[in-house]
Enzyme design. Structure first.
Site, PDB file in Angstrom:
ATOM      1  N   GLY A   1       0.833  -1.188   0.000  1.00 27.61           N
ATOM      2  CA  GLY A   1       0.000   0.000   0.000  1.00 27.61           C
ATOM      3  C   GLY A   1       0.875   1.248   0.000  1.00 27.61           C
ATOM      4  CB  CYS A   2       0.339   4.645  -1.335  1.00 22.10           C
ATOM      5  SG  CYS A   2      -1.331   4.983  -0.738  1.00 22.10           S
ATOM      6  CE1 TYR A   3      -1.329   8.225   4.129  1.00 26.25           C
ATOM      7  CE2 TYR A   3      -3.198   6.865   3.530  1.00 26.25           C
ATOM      8  CZ  TYR A   3      -2.671   8.108   3.798  1.00 26.25           C
ATOM      9  OH  TYR A   3      -3.460   9.225   3.735  1.00 26.25           O
TER      10      TYR A   3
ATOM     11  N   GLY B   1       5.123   4.766  -4.289  1.00 25.12           N
ATOM     12  CA  GLY B   1       4.027   4.246  -3.462  1.00 25.12           C
ATOM     13  C   GLY B   1       3.182   3.202  -4.152  1.00 25.12           C
TER      14      GLY B   1
ATOM     15  CD  GLU C   1       5.075   6.500  -0.543  1.00 23.98           C
ATOM     16  OE1 GLU C   1       5.900   5.586  -0.457  1.00 23.98           O
ATOM     17  OE2 GLU C   1       3.839   6.306  -0.560  1.00 23.98           O
TER      18      GLU C   1
END
Lengths: 347, 347, 347, 347
Positions: free
Chosen positions: C149-151, C319, C313
């Protein structure tokens, strides 16, 4: 206390009317109505309006709106006429939609493709007409008022003084305006989501396609006293609110910079909401954010032979809801500036 | 490997040149120079350029720049001539400043108020001239090239096809353009700080005051083969990068929409970087962010009798650094598109 | 040439994969597929990707995806397993969805409320595990990879070095992260339209409600070698792209600033994409825009006894899509950095 | 009519005080003063404040400020004490600077490195102290008031109810807050220009370095009645105004969600300006733009054992100028809400 209802309160224009009415000393906010959002707690849609957060939106209909002294309509076009007909004639109705703005039926049907509803007094008090008279005179005591479109307000106020004074030509006017994305309303179209809007600009309705075009041309024609023609290109700017209108027209023969400035000074020196900036200062939409003011500046470009006038407004305040409340003030005989924000929220 | 130095690398234009050169397969980045920032680690000013973060900026001078095959100058105007004279004639010099863009000495002194340095081939390969020839022909093998201003690039590319084809009139062109704030460079003027810029738009240099005006007029005159006149209003938009140029000109007598479109198609159908969008699609600056592309669209507004052409570019890429690298490719005989970004970073 | 298909190309993640593949020297872009947008010209949805603008989106199915060496899946969660099962085992499948990221079935069903699909190697090569090994080892030659996931990418990379080195405690980690609105995808929910997003910040999924929470905790547990607990609050920031993750953990007893810095230096000194900034410099999402880089900085706050590590990022590049292409490079035995952008597009 | 002067009116805080005073029914705006901008027409610096646009800024000194009933100081730290001493004791002085906020001399000298000026009553009426008493009691009739910092206002109001009620622990509080760039004032530092700020986020003062840290800790200590410790990370967000403060603290043993909510309800149910949102709704800085409101929400994260409370405010209004006017109202015995905006300008 005067009571006022707002139809279409869940949209941006309607909610802005509520914001202004909450600060108006003579108005008591009554029914707030919506269509799809009827039954919703208003605070869930407009958390910035704490004082009426617990009001529940009622369905929009003559039944929920009747019984108020003033009714503001902030509805999609085509919906105002039926409501207006169902309300008593003594109710002051201020329509923020397009339905009663135009006076040329052919223009209406070309741009809106629905039956023509008629023409109401035009709620732009400061707009000058050929001869020097302003639209304000139509509004005092009126019971039906059509609030101008957000673009036509900034654009017409920018250039009309020169047309009325004969220092610019009404043919071949060129306008390019930038609007914040609230101008599109609370619409969830793919090109309006944040990721698309932020950091980018784009035009739309190019080539005369925008529905505000005939309204702008009509206003210029009224100001000049002879037919005006306009090339109008609206653009979408990465900001929530604000319109910056850049308008240009050919200078009339023999006109100099002093004559240009004099025309604009004459038009606006006594206006509380339209402010001609000191020479050398140019409008900045941030300076009028949340206010009912329009900042205007004008110059003569000797190189190109064109006069360039620029206006900045908040599309939701002076461009819509502020004009509505200002028109209401005139209609009811209240001081024109009552309850209206005279300062912007900047930076 | 070809070596390249960048003078003025600490500014936005210079840093963008470095960004593009780092991705260029045939170029080795050599000296990076600055004036006030000489001695600074480049990564402290341009942390986005990791691969050269530890390079220390050298002072800008002929001594630090000599010995490279190519020298890019990204300096304030008035500084390029002395550097250029001190470098050997076989060095390819690409000047991103204004110094060698104009060919009319009077225009130069009126707008820049410094001595006229001369005229170099104009680094806008795709710009058409009367007769159909493009500026590309001047650039092949050139050793001195003047990169266009960011506004003139978008504006000239938007409208030149119609002028060259005779479908629009060169007199009374009106241009309104919006630029992201990087167009003002790394300047710390009060009106450019974030709190002022975000959420607001404003014009500047209104009435022909912007220094790009004579460059635009010259380009239009070259395209039309007869004198053009332009009203140009630049505006500052709340975005870091991007220019959206809205240009309009009167349609020539008897011209129809098909003739208009044909003129633009003819000009750009073979161009790798200038893309005429499919009918009905309009440029969006976000779509060309970081790329060397210009998106163009045009329409005939029958109501006003004007042709409206809109172009979107990234002011730092195609508007400056991309044009510089593209010009270098032509100068050195490399394929024109080598190393240049063909896709935007969107959304 | 290796051929690659992208399923879900009309979404932001999918389009970003296409952007990166177009710049990849070893990949030929094959089928681009979509569900609701099948049949649409890709350029109408992604005008920034000119080179494939005329490609028509095919429907997403095993039939349209089969025959490519690599298949990227950028689909809503719950859709990947069926596609993956229908493709031959030798096809390299890179899943950008959540389906194969978690290894705890209970976490999956709690947060996603659909059947658990299983666990694939985790496409975050630089993420350290207890003992010092990195996830990179799982990816070389893999044929099924789950992109993080991006987070979790920014958050895990920010803090994992301290956990693996034992200089911070895994219990009571607190993370607050801000994401640009593209993180929500091309969703047209009312709170994501431009007028709502611009100029404002708001949290969501507060109190452990965000679906990335168990993935973050799992990564921290792997890094520490013992159970980690995390309070995670995501916020929506007014920018199109970018994640800024602020992570804090209690310093282990007796740890000093030098030990902290040494842990992070050890983890990232050889990483091409994760860059520990020089002391005193802090990450700025603008510096990594459009790049595959993560900028990290860390400090020991003696006053509070907490270590604070911050990572920036681009949520769509490193991400999502950049991690996907980086993982593909490892899977196929290509140099890990092939075709990936090493520089940000700034300012 | 009560007369008020504003020292430092050319800064953002000072101009915001003027904006609020212009709408205050009991106040007449008197002298507006500045240091470097003395002699400038106010409208050139604050075109959004039309009604006083033609006022000329006087130099800041006791001579220009004396003779008013109220004096607002919006000066850089270190400048207030001398002015205050030179004004008569019966003048109500509201200091928006840091000079009189702290009560620990050591904290002051550590963070500000100038002589300690003393401690004035703290202008945050709604802030609860251990025992349930609020700071409001110190302000009624006071003649010297120190307005809180913008961050401490949002952060302290977010979490203090839980500390005073004993439902959270004062040790190991973690706060991450995002501020719009007007929080940095009208500063023209390179990292604050539009091109750097827009579209990006970054932290600063990480690791306890921000000067608001001791003020926050002091407030929490007062609320808890025992020493609090805080990890505070401020971040710069791409918006002109607004603070979003995410605060977390460990839940006390045995506390459940109902006890948490009850603590916050008790603290704020009667407050006109601090609004605990309905459950499930989270603060959005856009909703309080230009208003004196703070929106607060809180939840218990069972997974991590932390309570998370989030507050949104306008840093220039409730965060500075609104608190100043609210404090003045209390000092003068006026109704506390007089003249203060109860609605935000949204979207």
């Amino acid at each position: 206390m005067i009571t006022a209802a707002v139809a279409g309160a869940s949209g941006y224009a309607g909610a802005e009317i509520v914001r202004l009415l909450l600060a108006h000393p003579d108005i008591e906010v009554g029914a707030l109505t919506a269509s799809g959002n009827a039954g919703t707690r208003f605070g869930d849609l407009a958390p910035h309006l704490q004082p009426v957060a617990d009001t529940v939106l009622q369905p929009t209909s003559a039944e929920t709106l009747v019984g108020h002294d003033v009714v503001f309509l902030a509805l999609p076009h085509g919906h105002s006429a039926a409501i207006a007909e169902a309300l008593p004639p003594e109710v002051t109705i201020i329509d923020c939609g397009a339905d009663f703005r135009l006076d040329d039926e052919q223009d209406w049907t070309h741009y809106y493709d629905t039956p023509f509803a008629g023409t109401w007094p035009y709620g732009l008090p400061e707009l000058v007409r050929a001869g020097g008279d302003k639209h304000r005179t139509d509004l005092v005591g009126a019971r039906r008022i059509a609030v101008p479109g957000c673009y036509p307000t900034a654009i017409s106020l920018a250039l009309a003084p020169g047309l009325a004074a004969g220092v610019i030509e009404p043919e071949d006017i060129v306008v390019v305006a930038a609007s914040g994305s609230s101008g599109a309303g609370r619409s969830t179209k793919p090109h309006l989501i944040g990721a698309e809007v932020m950091g980018a600009m784009s035009p739309y309705g190019v080539g005369g396609g925008h529905r505000h075009t005939p309204e702008i041309e009509r206003n210029f024609t009224r100001a000049a006293g002879r037919p005006a023609s306009v090339s109008f290109t609206p653009t979408l700017a990465p900001m929530p609110r604000g319109i910056l209108a850049t308008t240009t027209a050919r200078a009339a023969d023999g006109v100099d910079a002093a004559a240009v400035r004099a025309a604009w000074e004459r038009a606006y020196s006594d206006e509380p909401f339209v402010h001609l900036l000191p020479e050398g200062r140019w409008p900045h939409t941030g300076s009028v954010l949340g206010s009912n003011l329009v900042h205007v500046q004008v110059t003569l470009d000797e190189r190109s032979g064109r006069v360039v006038a620029v206006a900045a407004e908040d599309n939701l305040t002076k461009g819509t809801a502020g004009a509505a409340v200002q028109s209401m003030n005139l209609a009811l005989g209240l001081p024109e500036t009552t309850g209206l924000p005279m300062t912007g929220v900047a930076p």
